[in-house]
Design a protein around this motif. Structure first.
Motif, PDB file in Angstrom:
ATOM      1  N   UNK A 141      -8.814 -36.210  25.641  1.00  0.00           N
ATOM      2  CA  UNK A 141      -7.671 -35.468  26.473  1.00  0.00           C
ATOM      3  C   UNK A 141      -8.736 -34.976  27.759  1.00  0.00           C
ATOM      4  N   UNK A 142      -9.844 -34.556  27.504  1.00  0.00           N
ATOM      5  CA  UNK A 142     -10.457 -33.330  28.718  1.00  0.00           C
ATOM      6  C   UNK A 142     -10.768 -34.346  29.651  1.00  0.00           C
ATOM      7  N   UNK A 144     -10.160 -37.716  30.296  1.00  0.00           N
ATOM      8  CA  UNK A 144      -9.215 -38.752  31.057  1.00  0.00           C
ATOM      9  C   UNK A 144      -7.808 -38.271  31.009  1.00  0.00           C
ATOM     10  N   UNK A 145      -8.267 -38.166  32.267  1.00  0.00           N
ATOM     11  CA  UNK A 145      -7.176 -37.009  33.228  1.00  0.00           C
ATOM     12  C   UNK A 145      -6.691 -37.400  35.047  1.00  0.00           C
ATOM     13  N   UNK A 148      -3.842 -35.378  37.796  1.00  0.00           N
ATOM     14  CA  UNK A 148      -3.689 -34.570  37.991  1.00  0.00           C
ATOM     15  C   UNK A 148      -4.598 -34.221  38.714  1.00  0.00           C
TER      16      UNK A 148
END
Lengths: 253, 421
Positions: A141-142, A144-145, A148
């Motif tokens: 989650x952290x 692979x962003x 944004x």
């Protein structure tokens, strides 16, 4: 105005709230030891076995920054941590804003905490058992962003980067705590912000806190869940400002 | 058209994953059949409730404290491991993805939640975790073993060193005992000679008879006792050497008579003396003593008889040899004493120069002979080397530094030597 985050996040959870007060107040943001950008090496198993250890840190931060007669804004478990700090060092805070506070999460005879003892132990077992699934999921989650870009790399990497072992201990301290007796000893004026449908701090708990505090106001927010500072920042800010306006307008940090 | 919508609905309802749509307020507006079937509920039961209401208690808490904030801050989360609770109370391990859908103005329209059945994966993870834990435990046990192994080795080494030190001490005491025994024995013999001579002297003196031979005997006994103390002093390296320039050939020649008598009938003495031998500056008595010592050792190594060769030669010790044997390179006069006896093992060779080391029986050897030779040679700036083979014999070579005396003196001495020869 000192903002303290709760279990599961770091100071980023105030990012929609603190700017609304930055003109009027000196803003103090920090990460509890073991969370966010804090120095994990500073984590002391002995010190942080009770909320007093965290309260001592808040007192130390405020003394370092010469905070007196300030406002403490605490979310979730940090609402109680701030209350403990204010008892030990009453000169620090004139006001406490307690968002989703709970002095005890486990039901006890007449007292409703929202959880049975078995449920809390299920939570703690989950932390022990699901370590891999949990931490891997968080890493995914952290890291692979790509969608944004407005969230800086730095922010993404530090947000919720709790050390799994420390998170476990923090959860244990938080959900096994019982600080009901401290409420009556709080001398600062308090605002209790209660969410609708908050599974972690149900309305009955918020009402209990309000009732036991010597000097407090109680606001039931429309916002659901446990994090109105993120899900309903406008409503949160508005409730806080209303509370402050009822106070002496001369007061500043 | 109707066919197309049916198709899409079929895709939605019967997808291999759970689909849930929630409004901006987090309340579920739609759930697919797959999801409903997994949880054992009617699809209509989900509408109006929140996704976290169907999680176990830990999931609820983590959803509120971690994933809801994450969702609000970055708009999505992926592959979060959570447990759903079925209608019958049993658990369904799932992986959950969620993403916010916003309109052009950025307002939140709905949240799409995708749920994957992770029963198998969770089981693998648990097995993997267990495997890792048992591996870690095994590793910890191994480390513990290693740690104690090091301790045990250290203890064993210490014990070994202690016992070796004790052994050395015991050997030293034994050697001192042997030495004391040997000295006592020798002194006793000498004193016996002196005492009996004095006794006889007393009697003969009373009768007015000739007493000169008894005085000579007592003198001899006393002299031998003095020589023994000299040897003891030499061993303790406290003897005073009086070096003088001398020719080893001449000395060996002078000693041969005495040596022959000492060696007895079974051992043949040969001398191989080099022509033009350099002179050395050394203590004459000490060198004689050394040769004598070596000759006696040689004799004792040949109980069945044999040949003893005393050889002299000019010798050059080069840099390489000097570095290897801790001796100054240069010109030396070599005196070798070689026997055809039993030879030495390498063990014996290694200890041959140690004080008190002896292969002879109690009372026979003091263990000081070779040690004394060694002490003398080193004190003279020379070098000594043993060559030996079991059953073939032993050769001990003494190297003494060449003396560069005045030519005149040498000529004079050479002439003198020739006259004597």
């Amino acid at each position: 105005m000192v903002f303290a985050h709760g279990f599961g996040c770091d100071q980023n959870m105030w990012r929609f709230v603190w700017p609304a007060f930055a003109e009027e107040y000196r803003i103090v943001l920090f990460d509890h030891v073991g969370c966010g950008g804090s120095d994990l090496k500073a984590y002391d198993v002995g010190k942080y076995t009770s909320l007093e250890g965290y309260a001592d840190d808040i007192i130390a931060i405020c003394r370092e920054l010469d905070v007196t007669h300030g406002i403490f804004v605490g979310h979730s478990v940090s609402a109680m941590i701030g209350a403990i700090a204010s008892i030990q060092a009453p000169e620090l805070f004139d006001d406490l804003v307690m968002i989703g506070p709970s002095p005890r999460y486990i039901d006890d005879q007449e007292y409703t905490g929202g959880f049975s003892e078995a449920q809390i132990h299920e939570l703690l077992d989950f932390l022990d058992d699901n370590h891999m699934g949990w931490s891997q999921a968080m890493a995914t989650v952290i890291m692979g962003n790509p969608d944004r870009p407005e969230l800086s790399e730095e922010l993404i990497n530090s947000f919720c980067m709790t050390d799994p072992e420390i998170a476990k201990r923090f959860a244990r301290v938080t959900f096994l705590s019982d600080n009901r007796a401290d409420l009556a000893r709080v001398t600062a004026r308090a605002l209790v912000l209660q969410c609708s449908e908050d599974v972690i701090a149900p309305q009955a708990v918020g009402a209990y806190v309000h009732q036991r505090l010597p000097d407090s106001a109680f606001v039931l927010l429309q916002a659901t869940g446990h994090c109105p500072n993120l899900s309903a920042p406008e409503e949160t800010i508005s409730a806080m400002k209303t509370f402050f306006e009822a106070r002496d307008p001369e007061r500043r940090i | 058209m109707s066919q197309g919508i049916d198709d899409l609905e079929d895709l939605f309802d019967n997808a291999p994953c759970g689909y849930v749509s929630a409004g901006p307020d987090g309340r579920i507006t739609k759930a697919n059949r797959t999801f409903a079937t997994w949880l054992g509920r009617e699809r209509s039961e989900f509408v109006g409730r929140r996704f976290q209401d169907f999680l176990n208690i830990a999931g609820k808490i983590y959803y509120e404290t971690h994933f809801a904030p994450l969702m609000r801050m970055q708009g999505f989360f992926n592959e979060v491991a959570l447990d759903l609770v079925r209608a019958d109370g049993s658990r369904l391990p799932v992986l959950v993805n969620a993403v916010e859908r916003r309109d052009e103005k950025g307002a939140l329209r709905f949240v799409r939640i995708t749920i994957f059945n992770a029963s198998d994966r969770r089981r693998y993870e648990r097995e993997l975790l267990e495997a890792r834990r048992s591996a870690e435990n095994a590793n910890a046990e191994l480390q513990e073993l290693n740690r104690t192994l090091e301790e045990r080795i250290a203890e064993a080494v210490e014990a070994r060193m202690k016992s070796e030190a004790a052994l050395r001490q015991a050997q030293k005491l034994e050697a001192v005992g042997q030495l004391t025994g040997g000295i006592a024995h020798d002194f006793n013999n000498m004193l016996a000679v002196i005492l009996s001579a004095l006794n006889l002297l007393e009697r003969r003196l009373a009768k007015g008879e000739d007493i000169s031979q008894y005085i000579a005997a007592a003198n001899d006994g006393a002299s031998r006792a003095a020589a023994l103390t000299q040897r003891l002093l030499a061993f303790s390296r406290q003897q005073t050497l009086a070096p003088e320039p001398l020719y080893a050939n001449q000395m060996v020649a002078e000693m041969s008579d005495l040596l022959r008598r000492t060696l007895g009938g079974t051992v043949r003495l040969e001398t191989v003396l080099a022509g033009g031998l350099w002179q050395v500056l050394t203590d004459k008595n000490a060198l004689e003593n050394a040769i004598f010592n070596l000759a006696i050792n040689a004799r004792d190594a040949m109980p069945q008889g044999g040949r003893l060769t005393i050889e002299t030669a000019n010798s050059h010790l080069d840099e390489a040899y000097g570095a290897e044997h801790d001796v100054k390179p240069g010109q030396y006069v070599m005196v070798a004493v070689t026997d055809t006896g039993t030879g030495m093992t390498s063990d014996v060779m290694a200890k041959a120069f140690d004080p008190f080391f002896t292969t002879k029986g109690p009372g026979k050897g003091t263990g000081l002979g070779l040690s004394q030779v060694f002490g003398f040679v080193k004190q003279s700036g020379g070098h000594i080397k043993i060559y030996s083979e079991i059953g073939q014999g032993t050769s001990i070579k003494i190297y003494l530094p060449r003396y560069y005396g005045a030519a005149e003196t040498r000529k004079h001495l050479e002439a003198k030597a020739r006259r004597r020869a």
